[in-house]
Design a protein around this motif. Sequence first.
Motif, mmCIF file in Angstrom:
data_model
loop_
_atom_site.group_PDB
_atom_site.id
_atom_site.type_symbol
_atom_site.label_atom_id
_atom_site.label_comp_id
_atom_site.label_asym_id
_atom_site.label_seq_id
_atom_site.Cartn_x
_atom_site.Cartn_y
_atom_site.Cartn_z
ATOM 1 N N HIS A 93 0.909 -0.786 -0.347
ATOM 2 C CA HIS A 93 -0.029 0.073 -0.169
ATOM 3 C C HIS A 93 1.251 1.210 0.114
ATOM 4 C CE1 HIS A 93 -3.272 -2.620 0.739
ATOM 5 N NE2 HIS A 93 -3.061 -3.407 1.463
ATOM 6 N N THR A 94 -0.288 2.738 -0.114
ATOM 7 C CA THR A 94 0.590 3.542 -0.118
ATOM 8 C C THR A 94 2.128 4.026 1.016
ATOM 9 O OG1 THR A 94 -1.069 4.847 0.367
ATOM 10 C CG2 THR A 94 -0.555 4.754 -2.387
ATOM 11 N N ASP A 95 0.739 3.650 2.543
ATOM 12 C CA ASP A 95 1.536 3.657 3.097
ATOM 13 C C ASP A 95 2.591 2.710 3.812
ATOM 14 O OD1 ASP A 95 -0.624 1.554 3.782
ATOM 15 O OD2 ASP A 95 -0.467 2.491 5.945
ATOM 16 N N GLU A 96 3.315 2.085 2.493
ATOM 17 C CA GLU A 96 4.252 1.105 2.800
ATOM 18 C C GLU A 96 3.896 0.011 3.611
ATOM 19 O OE1 GLU A 96 7.943 2.740 3.990
ATOM 20 O OE2 GLU A 96 7.787 4.034 1.990
ATOM 21 N N THR A 97 2.418 -0.199 3.908
ATOM 22 C CA THR A 97 2.106 -1.660 5.057
ATOM 23 C C THR A 97 2.107 -2.625 4.030
ATOM 24 O OG1 THR A 97 -0.005 -1.047 4.741
ATOM 25 C CG2 THR A 97 1.323 -0.462 6.802
#
Length: 243
Positions: A93-97
């Motif tokens: 995901h864009t939040d690096e999760t």
Amino acid sequence: MKEQSLHDFHDSSKNIFTPTTFLPDDCWPKEWKTTYYKEYPRFESLELPKPEVNSKLSELTSSRKSARTFGSRGLTLQEVSNLLQHIGGEFAHTDETVHRAQASGGGRYAIEMYPIIRFSQNSELQPGVHHYNVKSHSLEYLWPTTANNTKPEQLVRDQWAELASVHLLFTAVFWRSTNKYRNRAYRYICMEAGAMLQNAYLYAADTGLNIVGYGGTNDDMVEKLLRLDGKNEVLISSCLIGA
């Protein structure tokens, strides 16, 4: 009372097929063809509103089906990539999760995938036994299906099963879950395998592929082919996929 080993319980369900399993459809007893429902007629009942079926998920769920016939077209490398990603791959995901496609008890991810490729449309996707490397989203070619003196037809109990382009094997690495949940882990492992199979069905419904969950494997032969020890890692389920 001595606690039964998870491994012993699993072993007791391997390769158990009674002769009646192979009765032709027109000889099945009534109990095999009857769908049973449980009801509580003496208790108060609340009728639910008509379900809303206007979402993409509703369309896929209602069109999901098992198919036991497969065409001669093999899957493409892209189709196999998409399929494995949506069954048990990682999504960033864009939040690096990062999360996996399937739910897994305690996030232990005890299930591994071994695609047996029978035929395909791409020369680089060679026939044989592969392992899906989730971390790198890659297929690791292991060996041909004739390795370990195994004959491909020995892996399944139905001739029609040999016509699928891909036989996707799900194995359970028990210790990943048992080191946290002990014997209770078996339930979570089965839940994870079921979630992955449903992912496969929904993806097939969305793309027009044919799929069927398949329990008619010769477990000992499959584990011999995959070189599993039958204790720490075992065959837990499989499905057949084709065009």
